[in-house]
Design an enzyme around this catalytic site. Structure first.
Site, short mmCIF file in Angstrom:
data_model
loop_
_atom_site.label_atom_id
_atom_site.label_comp_id
_atom_site.label_asym_id
_atom_site.label_seq_id
_atom_site.Cartn_x
_atom_site.Cartn_y
_atom_site.Cartn_z
N ASP A 87 -7.81 -15.11 -39.38
CA ASP A 87 -7.42 -16.66 -39.57
C ASP A 87 -8.15 -17.38 -38.45
O ASP A 87 -7.74 -18.64 -38.56
CB ASP A 87 -5.68 -16.93 -39.36
CG ASP A 87 -5.34 -16.34 -38.10
OD1 ASP A 87 -5.88 -16.13 -37.35
OD2 ASP A 87 -4.21 -16.18 -38.15
N CYS A 88 -9.23 -16.71 -38.06
CA CYS A 88 -10.09 -17.53 -37.12
C CYS A 88 -11.16 -16.78 -36.69
O CYS A 88 -11.37 -15.49 -36.90
CB CYS A 88 -9.50 -18.08 -35.60
SG CYS A 88 -9.01 -16.79 -34.84
N CYS A 137 -10.52 -13.60 -34.49
CA CYS A 137 -10.46 -12.49 -35.03
C CYS A 137 -11.40 -11.69 -35.81
O CYS A 137 -11.74 -10.59 -35.32
CB CYS A 137 -9.42 -12.99 -36.50
SG CYS A 137 -7.74 -13.60 -36.21
N CYS A 147 -6.33 -21.15 -12.55
CA CYS A 147 -5.68 -21.09 -13.93
C CYS A 147 -6.32 -21.80 -14.96
O CYS A 147 -6.51 -23.10 -14.78
CB CYS A 147 -4.21 -21.58 -13.56
SG CYS A 147 -3.17 -21.50 -14.92
N CYS A 200 -5.46 -23.08 -17.46
CA CYS A 200 -4.64 -24.28 -18.43
C CYS A 200 -5.41 -25.36 -18.84
O CYS A 200 -5.28 -25.65 -20.30
CB CYS A 200 -3.41 -24.46 -17.77
SG CYS A 200 -2.12 -23.18 -17.59
N ASP A 209 -24.99 -33.19 -54.35
CA ASP A 209 -24.86 -33.23 -55.91
C ASP A 209 -24.79 -34.56 -56.42
O ASP A 209 -24.69 -35.56 -55.72
CB ASP A 209 -23.21 -32.60 -56.24
CG ASP A 209 -23.19 -32.36 -57.86
OD1 ASP A 209 -24.32 -31.95 -58.18
OD2 ASP A 209 -22.13 -32.52 -58.14
N THR A 235 -23.68 -35.93 -59.94
CA THR A 235 -22.59 -36.17 -60.77
C THR A 235 -21.37 -36.05 -59.89
O THR A 235 -20.89 -35.11 -59.39
CB THR A 235 -22.42 -35.50 -61.98
OG1 THR A 235 -23.63 -35.46 -62.83
CG2 THR A 235 -21.33 -35.94 -62.73
N ASP A 281 -4.75 -28.06 -11.27
CA ASP A 281 -4.53 -27.53 -12.49
C ASP A 281 -3.83 -28.44 -13.32
O ASP A 281 -4.27 -28.90 -14.49
CB ASP A 281 -4.09 -26.10 -12.66
CG ASP A 281 -3.85 -25.48 -14.07
OD1 ASP A 281 -5.06 -25.60 -14.56
OD2 ASP A 281 -2.84 -25.51 -14.85
#
Length: 745
Positions: free
Chosen positions: A15-16, A19, A402, A404, A446, A448, A729
């Site tokens: 899904d990404c 992956c 960190c 985050c 395109d 049309t 952070d």
């Protein structure tokens, strides 16, 4: 020397790009594997390998990552000669010999194996049903419910609030951490799952369990949305094949017909296509003459007249007459099947793009851990410094490091940008698409339905001896009740002009020639120049006027009253109102533009000259995809804009495919972005949004890393301690989020 082979697999649950990257890394390092190409959208993996490669081991390796695997070796195209004599569209003088509109207006010049599930607890199965019924959806709901429960527990029992949020975090973190471990064992130690695990555990260590639980939940929501989008894209590719009917009328040697499955048709079979039927196979017409709607395959703006000896394509719609067709391609090699293959192959050629933060974490996260360890250990060991002091500083550096703020900086900007775009009718399918849009240097459009409205309009009414109003009135009377696109345009013009249409009788549809009827006691014929010449006298002057209109890319119909020519009506699919300004905006952005169309050169060039755009005409879907590849070979980053099924291969082959509003579902799903309002000017707006977003992301990264760098120095110098390190952070997270929200404006 070992022989190279290619094996293709269906991969369930990607899904990404992350992956795809994990699968690529895991398989590429296996014995005998030379190259790996993974397509997230198509859900496929092609492995180039020698005979020593163990395909079962490759499948097992991918399944260990949590994805389903099945063989999907594509059948090679057949060796039959492609009979596609691509017709032209919408231009012409209404002579039906070449190509045609539907009904009576013949327009001259118109032109697999079972899927094995993955690891328990790490579901990557395809999301074909409702998202909330998928394991990934259930995990996200469960994590959200646990988060809400933790908030309620904290309100009632503040003393155990920290433990409640820790438990809520673990609901989502355990499967994420398991995925991180499996990816690490497969060669990707610092995946985005590992990054999230480190971020969550770090927050837990500093007792920021509420933040940890929320970050884990939002990560699961993001993955769920990616899974839904990827599943819909794959379904759109499969839906292409649904354009071809499941049944066909097969004619046997005795001349009788029977219904058979279309997939059983063989080359040489004779099939019957009734009026209104979708043609069930590629073939050659043996008998009959009819207008064929080829829009699903070629993008023709007007149906094309076909007769004996002409080629027809599977999935196109027969118009107004019965056709006998000899099949020239088996079901797995017909036009639509080839389009499906082109889409999947083009998508597979796209190199998987890793998320920015995932790439950066390969160096950033281990670097921070190493730096913190060195700060904590080296001064006491080498200089005899206080262990307590330097371990404290090491812990502070871990907190400063960190990730985050970095984790939120890019997706926050992307989410805000996607929301802002959606409010303007600009749909973008993910952050990688948003980033690539700003890098485009060439746009293929395109004609049309993209540069033009997609519907013919009356452009000229020429009268001989009668008023233009009378010519339109009689033509509309003959066309009353027709659903042909050109007839509808004439009727629309009569409606706009508020004409009172007389009654007609003895209406006849003259296949491939025109229509006739009796109106107010006169015999009226409305059709092609050739057919009109057979019924009345068309002078050289009339023919020259027809040719002049034809040369301007217009379709021309001749009106006869009792055998005498009284007028001409010309029609053309006109450019969108903002097409010229939209193309100029792209030109100002130093982006090359080119029109790719299935229409004939006359029609296309007439529009191209008017809009000032380079023109490539008479193209089939494979041609459009090929030209996109040629532009890429020249060094361009190419965007393809289209609205039809015939654009799907080129949309997939381009660096970014953009579907126009009002386009087919297949175009919208195959494309990477969509312009819902159908404005050509929105193409430049998409590119501008991309560039603005990338500037915002660079600002966010600078803020996140800049604050960390400042506090890193002050911590080592002893100026700041653990709590300021936490603020380095959390403060950076707040700042980058606020900066990203500016994009909503």
């Amino acid at each position: 020397m070992s022989m190279q082979r290619q094996t293709r697999f269906r991969i369930g649950g990607m899904d990404c790009a992350s992956c795809a990257s994990k699968i690529d890394t895991a398989v590429r390092g296996m014995p005998g594997v030379d190259d790996v190409s993974v397509s997230v959208t198509a859900g496929t993996m092609t492995v180039s390998h020698d005979e020593t490669s163990d395909l079962d081991a490759i499948g097992k390796k991918v399944r260990r990552l949590g994805y389903s695997v099945s063989p999907a070796q594509a059948k090679q195209p057949g060796t039959h000669t492609d009979q596609h004599t691509h017709g032209t569209c919408c231009g012409g003088d209404h002579d039906h010999d070449a190509n045609s509109g539907r009904h009576d207006h013949d327009r001259e010049g118109e032109g697999d194996a079972p899927v094995v599930e993955g690891l328990h607890g790490h579901d990557h199965t395809p999301m074909d049903g409702p998202w909330w019924k998928s394991p990934k959806g259930r995990l996200t709901i469960l994590s959200g419910a646990a988060l809400v429960a933790a908030y309620l527990v904290g309100l009632v029992l503040p003393a155990i609030e920290i433990w409640a949020f820790a438990a809520a975090m673990l609901v989502g973190l355990v499967p994420i951490a398991r995925r991180a471990v499996m990816a690490a064992l497969a060669g990707t130690p610092f995946s985005i799952e590992m990054l999230m695990t480190i971020a969550a555990v770090g927050a837990l260590i500093i007792n920021a369990t509420e933040e940890a639980a929320m970050v884990v939940f939002l990560f699961l929501v993001g993955e769920l949305l990616e899974g839904v989008a990827a599943g819909k894209a794959r379904q759109s590719i499969r839906s292409l094949s649904e354009l071809v009917p499941k049944k066909a009328l097969l004619e046997d040697e005795q001349g009788t017909t029977r219904e058979v499955p279309a997939e059983t048709l063989s080359i040489g079979s004779i099939i019957i296509a009734r009026p209104g039927d979708r043609i069930s196979a590629d073939g050659i017409i043996l008998s009959g003459e009819s207008a064929i709607d080829e829009a699903p395959v070629t993008g023709e703006s007007v149906p094309v007249s076909k007769a004996k000896g002409d080629a027809v394509f599977a999935g196109t719609v027969n118009g107004d007459a019965v056709l006998r067709i000899e099949v020239t391609a088996a079901a797995e090699d017909n036009t639509i099947a080839r389009v499906v293959r082109l889409v999947e192959e083009a998508q597979e050629k796209k190199a998987p793009t890793e998320r920015f933060i995932d790439r950066f974490s390969r160096y950033y996260t281990p670097g921070v851990v190493a730096a913190a360890a060195l700060v904590a250990i080296l001064p006491p060991l080498l200089l005899g410094a206080s262990w307590n002091e330097w371990v404290y500083k090491g812990l502070a550096i871990l907190l400063i490091g960190c990730p985050c703020a970095l984790v939120i900086s890019t997706p926050a900007a992307i989410a805000a940008s996607l929301s802002a775009g959606a409010r303007r009718g600009l749909l973008i399918k993910g952050g990688s698409v948003l980033e690539t849009l700003g890098k485009l240097t060439a746009i293929a459009l395109d004609k049309t339905g993209t540069l033009t409205e997609g519907k013919p309009k009356v452009t000229d009414i020429v009268s001989y001896g009668r008023s233009e109003t009378e010519v339109l009135r009689l033509a509309a009377a003959v066309e009353a009740g027709s659903s042909h696109p050109l007839a509808l345009a004439i009727l629309k013009k009569a409606e706009v002009d508020k004409l009172d249409l007389p009654r007609s009788s003895d209406n006849k549809a003259l296949g491939g020639k025109g229509v006739s009827a009796t109106v107010e006691g006169s015999e009226i014929f409305f059709g092609s120049r050739k057919s009109a010449s057979e019924r009345g006298d068309i002078s050289d002057a009339h023919k020259q006027e027809i040719e002049a209109l034809h040369a301007d890319g217009k379709t021309v119909s001749v009106l006869l009253v009792d055998g005498q020519i009284v007028g001409l009506i010309a029609l053309r699919d006109e450019p969108r109102a903002d097409a010229e300004d939209g193309l100029k905006a792209l030109e100002l952005a130093d982006i090359r533009t080119v029109m790719l169309t299935g229409d004939n050169a006359l029609t296309a060039n007439a529009i191209g000259v008017r809009l000032g755009i380079e023109v490539r005409a008479d193209l089939l879907p494979a041609d459009k995809s090929r030209i996109v590849g040629e532009l890429q070979a020249e060094g361009h980053m190419v965007g393809k804009v289209g609205d039809g099924i015939n654009d799907a291969p080129a949309l997939a082959a381009a660096n970014v495919g953009i579907a126009m509003g009002g386009g087919t579902d297949v175009a919208l799903e195959t494309a990477d972005a969509a312009i819902l309002h159908g404005r050509v000017g929105d193409i430049a707006a998409l590119i501008a949004l991309s560039k603005k977003t990338m500037r915002n992301i660079h600002q966010n990264i600078t803020i996140a890393l800049g604050l960390k760098a400042v506090f890193l120095v002050t911590t080592i110098a002893g100026i700041t301690g653990l709590w300021p390190a936490i603020l380095a952070d959390t403060g950076a997270t707040v700042l980058v989020t606020m900066n990203a929200l500016r994009l909503l404006r």
